[in-house]
Design a protein around this motif. Structure first.
Motif, PDB file in Angstrom:
ATOM      1  N   MET A   1       0.854  -1.169   0.000  1.00 17.21           N
ATOM      2  CA  MET A   1       0.000   0.000   0.000  1.00 17.21           C
ATOM      3  C   MET A   1       0.895   1.225   0.000  1.00 17.21           C
ATOM      4  N   PRO A   2       0.436   2.307  -0.563  1.00 15.71           N
ATOM      5  CA  PRO A   2       1.252   3.524  -0.603  1.00 15.71           C
ATOM      6  C   PRO A   2       1.588   4.014   0.812  1.00 15.71           C
ATOM      7  N   ASP A   3       2.744   4.638   0.948  1.00 15.34           N
ATOM      8  CA  ASP A   3       3.175   5.163   2.247  1.00 15.34           C
ATOM      9  C   ASP A   3       2.128   6.074   2.876  1.00 15.34           C
ATOM     10  N   HIS A   4       1.489   6.901   2.058  1.00 16.05           N
ATOM     11  CA  HIS A   4       0.505   7.847   2.584  1.00 16.05           C
ATOM     12  C   HIS A   4      -0.650   7.106   3.263  1.00 16.05           C
ATOM     13  N   SER A  24     -10.707  -4.637  13.286  1.00 13.54           N
ATOM     14  CA  SER A  24     -10.344  -5.384  12.086  1.00 13.54           C
ATOM     15  C   SER A  24      -9.887  -4.416  11.004  1.00 13.54           C
ATOM     16  N   LEU A  25      -8.968  -4.896  10.193  1.00 13.71           N
ATOM     17  CA  LEU A  25      -8.455  -4.150   9.044  1.00 13.71           C
ATOM     18  C   LEU A  25      -8.642  -5.034   7.825  1.00 13.71           C
ATOM     19  N   SER A  26      -9.421  -4.561   6.863  1.00 16.77           N
ATOM     20  CA  SER A  26      -9.665  -5.307   5.636  1.00 16.77           C
ATOM     21  C   SER A  26      -9.032  -4.574   4.468  1.00 16.77           C
ATOM     22  N   LEU A  27      -8.337  -5.338   3.620  1.00 15.17           N
ATOM     23  CA  LEU A  27      -7.727  -4.799   2.413  1.00 15.17           C
ATOM     24  C   LEU A  27      -8.426  -5.424   1.223  1.00 15.17           C
ATOM     25  N   GLN A  28      -8.992  -4.574   0.372  1.00 24.21           N
ATOM     26  CA  GLN A  28      -9.654  -5.042  -0.846  1.00 24.21           C
ATOM     27  C   GLN A  28      -8.727  -4.832  -2.022  1.00 24.21           C
ATOM     28  N   GLY A  29      -8.760  -5.786  -2.962  1.00 23.76           N
ATOM     29  CA  GLY A  29      -7.950  -5.640  -4.164  1.00 23.76           C
ATOM     30  C   GLY A  29      -6.510  -6.002  -3.884  1.00 23.76           C
ATOM     31  N   GLY A  30      -5.601  -5.276  -4.497  1.00 24.19           N
ATOM     32  CA  GLY A  30      -4.187  -5.579  -4.322  1.00 24.19           C
ATOM     33  C   GLY A  30      -3.801  -6.826  -5.082  1.00 24.19           C
ATOM     34  N   ASP A  31      -2.889  -7.603  -4.532  1.00 23.10           N
ATOM     35  CA  ASP A  31      -2.370  -8.803  -5.195  1.00 23.10           C
ATOM     36  C   ASP A  31      -3.410  -9.915  -5.325  1.00 23.10           C
ATOM     37  N   THR A  32      -4.329  -9.995  -4.377  1.00 21.72           N
ATOM     38  CA  THR A  32      -5.268 -11.120  -4.372  1.00 21.72           C
ATOM     39  C   THR A  32      -6.539 -10.838  -5.161  1.00 21.72           C
ATOM     40  N   SER A  36      -8.934  -9.322   2.115  1.00 19.14           N
ATOM     41  CA  SER A  36      -8.194  -9.971   3.190  1.00 19.14           C
ATOM     42  C   SER A  36      -8.449  -9.178   4.464  1.00 19.14           C
ATOM     43  N   THR A  37      -8.782  -9.858   5.541  1.00 23.03           N
ATOM     44  CA  THR A  37      -9.072  -9.189   6.810  1.00 23.03           C
ATOM     45  C   THR A  37      -8.165  -9.736   7.903  1.00 23.03           C
ATOM     46  N   VAL A  38      -7.620  -8.840   8.700  1.00 29.44           N
ATOM     47  CA  VAL A  38      -6.821  -9.220   9.861  1.00 29.44           C
ATOM     48  C   VAL A  38      -7.415  -8.560  11.105  1.00 29.44           C
ATOM     49  N   TRP A  39      -7.236  -9.216  12.225  1.00 29.33           N
ATOM     50  CA  TRP A  39      -7.683  -8.685  13.501  1.00 29.33           C
ATOM     51  C   TRP A  39      -6.471  -8.074  14.192  1.00 29.33           C
ATOM     52  N   LEU A  40      -6.570  -6.818  14.576  1.00 29.06           N
ATOM     53  CA  LEU A  40      -5.473  -6.137  15.247  1.00 29.06           C
ATOM     54  C   LEU A  40      -5.789  -6.025  16.730  1.00 29.06           C
ATOM     55  N   HIS A  41      -4.855  -6.485  17.540  1.00 30.42           N
ATOM     56  CA  HIS A  41      -5.009  -6.505  18.998  1.00 30.42           C
ATOM     57  C   HIS A  41      -3.677  -6.097  19.612  1.00 30.42           C
ATOM     58  N   CYS A  42      -3.734  -5.483  20.780  1.00 26.26           N
ATOM     59  CA  CYS A  42      -2.502  -4.975  21.400  1.00 26.26           C
ATOM     60  C   CYS A  42      -1.514  -6.078  21.766  1.00 26.26           C
ATOM     61  N   ILE A  78      -9.742  -0.738   3.586  1.00 33.00           N
ATOM     62  CA  ILE A  78      -8.911   0.016   2.647  1.00 33.00           C
ATOM     63  C   ILE A  78      -9.051  -0.646   1.285  1.00 33.00           C
ATOM     64  N   ASP A  79      -9.509   0.120   0.294  1.00 31.47           N
ATOM     65  CA  ASP A  79      -9.650  -0.398  -1.066  1.00 31.47           C
ATOM     66  C   ASP A  79      -8.382  -0.058  -1.839  1.00 31.47           C
TER      67      ASP A  79
END
Length: 100
Positions: A1-4, A24-32, A36-42, A78-79
């Motif tokens: 993903m772009p730095d920005h 949760s953080l979901s990324l749409q598109g990209g390589d796949t 793709s969704t990941v769960w973020l926890h401390c 994030i698309d």
């Protein structure tokens, strides 16, 4: 993903995880070309790597919109297809990875 975009994700993640708020953080598109969704926890170590040493300026209004989304039941989405640059323009790419 772009730095920005990664800078926004990092800021939101650091703020929420500092407060012990998982999301949760979901990324749409990209390589796949899917989602793709990941769960973020401390308790999960994260490392943010940027292609540039210069941190991009963040728009407060956009940051608030993304933070609100991260707090929703859908989580932060994030698309990546919307972030693709034309083929003839080179843009530095960042990455988010889990530290083992």
């Amino acid at each position: 993903m772009p730095d920005h975009t990664l800078a926004y994700v990092r800021t939101i993640a650091m703020t929420k995880l500092r407060r012990s708020e998982s999301f949760s953080l979901s990324l749409q598109g990209g390589d796949t070309n899917g989602m793709s969704t990941v769960w973020l926890h401390c308790s999960i170590p994260l490392r943010f790597e940027f292609d540039s040493d210069i941190m991009p300026a963040l728009d407060r209004r956009r940051l608030e919109e993304l933070a609100h989304a991260a707090s929703s039941s859908a989580g932060l989405v994030i698309d990546l297809t919307e972030l693709q640059a034309p083929a003839d323009i080179s843009i530095a790419r960042g990455q988010l990875e889990r530290v083992a």
